[in-house]
Design a protein around this motif. Structure first.
Motif, PDB file in Angstrom:
ATOM      1  N   ASP A  24       5.526  -0.705   7.683  1.00 11.23           N
ATOM      2  CA  ASP A  24       6.687  -1.537   7.986  1.00 11.23           C
ATOM      3  C   ASP A  24       7.708  -1.474   6.850  1.00 11.23           C
ATOM      4  O   ASP A  24       8.921  -1.392   7.091  1.00 11.23           O
ATOM      5  CB  ASP A  24       6.263  -2.984   8.222  1.00 11.23           C
ATOM      6  N   ARG A  25       7.226  -1.508   5.612  1.00 10.97           N
ATOM      7  CA  ARG A  25       8.134  -1.434   4.464  1.00 10.97           C
ATOM      8  C   ARG A  25       8.807  -0.057   4.398  1.00 10.97           C
ATOM      9  O   ARG A  25      10.000   0.048   4.080  1.00 10.97           O
ATOM     10  CB  ARG A  25       7.380  -1.729   3.166  1.00 10.97           C
ATOM     11  N   LEU A  26       8.034   0.976   4.696  1.00 12.76           N
ATOM     12  CA  LEU A  26       8.613   2.324   4.719  1.00 12.76           C
ATOM     13  C   LEU A  26       9.708   2.425   5.772  1.00 12.76           C
ATOM     14  O   LEU A  26      10.783   2.993   5.524  1.00 12.76           O
ATOM     15  CB  LEU A  26       7.515   3.348   4.998  1.00 12.76           C
ATOM     16  N   LEU A  27       9.460   1.871   6.949  1.00  8.00           N
ATOM     17  CA  LEU A  27      10.438   1.931   8.032  1.00  8.00           C
ATOM     18  C   LEU A  27      11.729   1.205   7.663  1.00  8.00           C
ATOM     19  O   LEU A  27      12.824   1.644   8.040  1.00  8.00           O
ATOM     20  CB  LEU A  27       9.837   1.344   9.309  1.00  8.00           C
ATOM     21  N   VAL A  28      11.597   0.111   6.921  1.00  4.69           N
ATOM     22  CA  VAL A  28      12.793  -0.596   6.468  1.00  4.69           C
ATOM     23  C   VAL A  28      13.632   0.308   5.567  1.00  4.69           C
ATOM     24  O   VAL A  28      14.857   0.405   5.710  1.00  4.69           O
ATOM     25  CB  VAL A  28      12.420  -1.899   5.734  1.00  4.69           C
ATOM     26  N   ASP A  29      12.962   0.995   4.628  1.00  2.00           N
ATOM     27  CA  ASP A  29      13.680   1.893   3.723  1.00  2.00           C
ATOM     28  C   ASP A  29      14.320   3.056   4.484  1.00  2.00           C
ATOM     29  O   ASP A  29      15.479   3.413   4.237  1.00  2.00           O
ATOM     30  CB  ASP A  29      12.728   2.453   2.662  1.00  2.00           C
ATOM     31  N   GLY A  31      15.166   3.137   7.575  1.00  5.15           N
ATOM     32  CA  GLY A  31      16.219   2.634   8.445  1.00  5.15           C
ATOM     33  C   GLY A  31      17.548   2.438   7.745  1.00  5.15           C
ATOM     34  O   GLY A  31      18.590   2.320   8.403  1.00  5.15           O
ATOM     35  N   LYS A  32      17.543   2.406   6.422  1.00  2.00           N
ATOM     36  CA  LYS A  32      18.783   2.255   5.655  1.00  2.00           C
ATOM     37  C   LYS A  32      19.488   3.591   5.434  1.00  2.00           C
ATOM     38  O   LYS A  32      20.615   3.619   4.921  1.00  2.00           O
ATOM     39  CB  LYS A  32      18.488   1.600   4.308  1.00  2.00           C
ATOM     40  N   LEU A  33      18.832   4.683   5.797  1.00  2.00           N
ATOM     41  CA  LEU A  33      19.419   6.012   5.626  1.00  2.00           C
ATOM     42  C   LEU A  33      20.306   6.350   6.814  1.00  2.00           C
ATOM     43  O   LEU A  33      20.447   5.563   7.750  1.00  2.00           O
ATOM     44  CB  LEU A  33      18.303   7.045   5.473  1.00  2.00           C
ATOM     45  N   ASP A  34      20.889   7.532   6.778  1.00  2.00           N
ATOM     46  CA  ASP A  34      21.646   8.046   7.920  1.00  2.00           C
ATOM     47  C   ASP A  34      21.268   9.512   8.122  1.00  2.00           C
ATOM     48  O   ASP A  34      20.458  10.066   7.370  1.00  2.00           O
ATOM     49  CB  ASP A  34      23.149   7.872   7.727  1.00  2.00           C
ATOM     50  N   ASP A  35      21.851  10.137   9.129  1.00  2.00           N
ATOM     51  CA  ASP A  35      21.486  11.514   9.448  1.00  2.00           C
ATOM     52  C   ASP A  35      21.753  12.455   8.276  1.00  2.00           C
ATOM     53  O   ASP A  35      20.977  13.396   8.031  1.00  2.00           O
ATOM     54  CB  ASP A  35      22.249  11.991  10.683  1.00  2.00           C
ATOM     55  N   GLU A  36      22.821  12.225   7.544  1.00  2.00           N
ATOM     56  CA  GLU A  36      23.134  13.088   6.404  1.00  2.00           C
ATOM     57  C   GLU A  36      22.085  12.941   5.314  1.00  2.00           C
ATOM     58  O   GLU A  36      21.640  13.937   4.725  1.00  2.00           O
ATOM     59  CB  GLU A  36      24.513  12.749   5.846  1.00  2.00           C
ATOM     60  N   THR A  48      13.195  18.389   2.098  1.00  2.00           N
ATOM     61  CA  THR A  48      14.188  17.348   2.338  1.00  2.00           C
ATOM     62  C   THR A  48      13.462  16.058   2.725  1.00  2.00           C
ATOM     63  O   THR A  48      12.232  16.045   2.933  1.00  2.00           O
ATOM     64  CB  THR A  48      15.131  17.744   3.477  1.00  2.00           C
ATOM     65  N   ARG A  49      14.238  14.990   2.841  1.00  2.00           N
ATOM     66  CA  ARG A  49      13.635  13.742   3.336  1.00  2.00           C
ATOM     67  C   ARG A  49      13.102  13.947   4.755  1.00  2.00           C
ATOM     68  O   ARG A  49      12.094  13.344   5.137  1.00  2.00           O
ATOM     69  CB  ARG A  49      14.659  12.613   3.313  1.00  2.00           C
ATOM     70  N   GLY A  50      13.768  14.794   5.511  1.00  2.00           N
ATOM     71  CA  GLY A  50      13.297  15.067   6.869  1.00  2.00           C
ATOM     72  C   GLY A  50      11.934  15.736   6.873  1.00  2.00           C
ATOM     73  O   GLY A  50      11.068  15.398   7.700  1.00  2.00           O
ATOM     74  N   HIS A  51      11.728  16.698   5.979  1.00  2.00           N
ATOM     75  CA  HIS A  51      10.403  17.320   5.854  1.00  2.00           C
ATOM     76  C   HIS A  51       9.352  16.253   5.532  1.00  2.00           C
ATOM     77  O   HIS A  51       8.249  16.243   6.105  1.00  2.00           O
ATOM     78  CB  HIS A  51      10.401  18.364   4.743  1.00  2.00           C
ATOM     79  N   LEU A  52       9.688  15.386   4.600  1.00  2.00           N
ATOM     80  CA  LEU A  52       8.748  14.363   4.153  1.00  2.00           C
ATOM     81  C   LEU A  52       8.370  13.419   5.290  1.00  2.00           C
ATOM     82  O   LEU A  52       7.185  13.113   5.504  1.00  2.00           O
ATOM     83  CB  LEU A  52       9.375  13.589   2.999  1.00  2.00           C
ATOM     84  N   LEU A  53       9.367  12.976   6.046  1.00  2.00           N
ATOM     85  CA  LEU A  53       9.090  12.048   7.139  1.00  2.00           C
ATOM     86  C   LEU A  53       8.309  12.719   8.257  1.00  2.00           C
ATOM     87  O   LEU A  53       7.418  12.095   8.861  1.00  2.00           O
ATOM     88  CB  LEU A  53      10.405  11.485   7.681  1.00  2.00           C
ATOM     89  N   ALA A  54       8.624  13.975   8.548  1.00  2.00           N
ATOM     90  CA  ALA A  54       7.843  14.699   9.549  1.00  2.00           C
ATOM     91  C   ALA A  54       6.391  14.817   9.107  1.00  2.00           C
ATOM     92  O   ALA A  54       5.460  14.678   9.917  1.00  2.00           O
ATOM     93  CB  ALA A  54       8.447  16.082   9.788  1.00  2.00           C
ATOM     94  N   PRO A  96      17.419  13.950  14.026  1.00  2.00           N
ATOM     95  CA  PRO A  96      18.228  12.793  13.642  1.00  2.00           C
ATOM     96  C   PRO A  96      17.360  11.630  13.156  1.00  2.00           C
ATOM     97  O   PRO A  96      16.159  11.555  13.464  1.00  2.00           O
ATOM     98  CB  PRO A  96      18.955  12.416  14.944  1.00  2.00           C
ATOM     99  N   LEU A  97      17.972  10.725  12.406  1.00  2.00           N
ATOM    100  CA  LEU A  97      17.258   9.572  11.866  1.00  2.00           C
ATOM    101  C   LEU A  97      16.533   8.792  12.960  1.00  2.00           C
ATOM    102  O   LEU A  97      15.366   8.403  12.796  1.00  2.00           O
ATOM    103  CB  LEU A  97      18.244   8.658  11.145  1.00  2.00           C
ATOM    104  N   ALA A  98      17.193   8.545  14.080  1.00  2.00           N
ATOM    105  CA  ALA A  98      16.591   7.741  15.147  1.00  2.00           C
ATOM    106  C   ALA A  98      15.307   8.366  15.661  1.00  2.00           C
ATOM    107  O   ALA A  98      14.331   7.660  15.978  1.00  2.00           O
ATOM    108  CB  ALA A  98      17.585   7.562  16.290  1.00  2.00           C
ATOM    109  N   VAL A  99      15.274   9.689  15.734  1.00  2.00           N
ATOM    110  CA  VAL A  99      14.071  10.381  16.211  1.00  2.00           C
ATOM    111  C   VAL A  99      12.951  10.267  15.170  1.00  2.00           C
ATOM    112  O   VAL A  99      11.781  10.059  15.520  1.00  2.00           O
ATOM    113  CB  VAL A  99      14.386  11.850  16.527  1.00  2.00           C
ATOM    114  N   HIS A 100      13.301  10.400  13.906  1.00  2.00           N
ATOM    115  CA  HIS A 100      12.300  10.233  12.852  1.00  2.00           C
ATOM    116  C   HIS A 100      11.694   8.826  12.897  1.00  2.00           C
ATOM    117  O   HIS A 100      10.475   8.656  12.787  1.00  2.00           O
ATOM    118  CB  HIS A 100      12.928  10.472  11.473  1.00  2.00           C
ATOM    119  N   LEU A 101      12.552   7.827  13.047  1.00  2.00           N
ATOM    120  CA  LEU A 101      12.056   6.456  13.088  1.00  2.00           C
ATOM    121  C   LEU A 101      11.109   6.238  14.264  1.00  2.00           C
ATOM    122  O   LEU A 101      10.051   5.617  14.121  1.00  2.00           O
ATOM    123  CB  LEU A 101      13.234   5.476  13.170  1.00  2.00           C
ATOM    124  N   ASP A 102      11.472   6.744  15.412  1.00  2.00           N
ATOM    125  CA  ASP A 102      10.612   6.601  16.590  1.00  2.00           C
ATOM    126  C   ASP A 102       9.279   7.320  16.380  1.00  2.00           C
ATOM    127  O   ASP A 102       8.216   6.799  16.753  1.00  2.00           O
ATOM    128  CB  ASP A 102      11.324   7.156  17.819  1.00  2.00           C
TER     129      ASP A 102
END
Length: 256
Positions: A24-29, A31-36, A48-54, A96-102
């Motif tokens: 939950d804490r990770l998702l909050v952090d 969620g403050k990002l954007d696609d860029e 990238t952050r995208g690699h990390l989240l995947a 995109p950020l929204a897809v990563h969050l989901d």
């Protein structure tokens, strides 16, 4: 492999709850990002952050595979192969950020459901993790917690080792000095000390050639400091500038 024995390992339920809270804490952090920002470098080399989240999402599913193996007794590897693991991370990085969050939410829910479905009598079942490491099912929630906490640091969004929960830091010190680094040929013999008097020994057992003045005849290099600083150094998330080796350099450690 141990099968159908009572669970003698405390903390499974607590670790699972801690995973939910940390996620939950990770998702909050995130969620403050954007696609860029998702496409910007993380603190891990070449990712990238995208690699990390995947990776964080796919790790949850990989641990679901192991929990399913423990529950059913049918071998299910973490990943189909190293190549498949890497391909999944690369393929998911640029979303995109929204897809990563989901993805993070849904994979976390799958992990939580798999942990809840594991009977206590199956928690001592021994499994083979990635790279051939053996682990009991009882320890998988802590393994997941470690992924979430450390990779939250790696996102580079302001979360640092000094903010790690105390309970996690203590558990991480026990894990790193025990199962992870004890007897490891690439880890020098060190004794870790904290201001409250606790000590852990890990690494090789032969003499290092460097013994601090207060270590007596102990063949260990003594490294002293705050628990979170020690965890940061052991995990490669900090350089250990706040640690004391009586003037000598900190030894190099292998990556986790």
């Amino acid at each position: 492999m141990t099968d159908n024995v009572p669970d003698s390992t405390p903390g499974f339920a607590q670790d699972t709850a801690s995973v939910r809270e940390a996620t939950d804490r990770l998702l909050v952090d995130v969620g403050k990002l954007d696609d860029e920002a998702i496409g910007e470098p993380s603190l891990l080399p070449d990712w990238t952050r995208g690699h990390l989240l995947a990776h964080v999402a796919r790790n949850a599913d990989a641990l679901v595979n192991l929990l399913t193996w423990a529950r059913t007794g049918i071998r299910t590897p973490m990943y189909a192969s190293a190549e498949a693991r890497n391909a999944d991370i690369a393929e998911g990085a640029d979303r995109p950020l929204a897809v990563h969050l989901d993805d993070l939410r849904s994979s976390a829910e799958r992990f939580d459901a798999a942990a809840a479905a594991l009977p206590p009598t199956r928690r001592q079942y021994e499994l083979e993790m990635r790279n051939g490491v053996l682990e009991r099912a009882a320890r998988l929630p802590f393994r997941r917690l470690t992924e979430v906490e450390l990779h939250r640091i790696d996102l580079g969004v302001g979360y640092g080792i000094e903010q790690l929960p105390t309970a996690f830091v203590d558990a991480a010190l026990a894990f790193l000095t025990g199962k992870k680094f004890a007897g490891h040929v690439d880890v020098p013999a060190v004794e870790l000390r904290t201001p409250d008097g606790r000590r852990w020994r890990t690494g090789r057992t032969e003499h290092t050639g460097r013994v601090t003045e207060d270590a007596g005849d102990v063949p260990y290099l003594v490294v002293s400091g705050a628990p979170a600083e020690l965890v940061g150094w052991l995990t490669g998330r900090a350089k250990g500038t706040g640690l004391d080796t009586r003037g000598g350099p900190l030894p190099a450690l292998p990556p986790l």
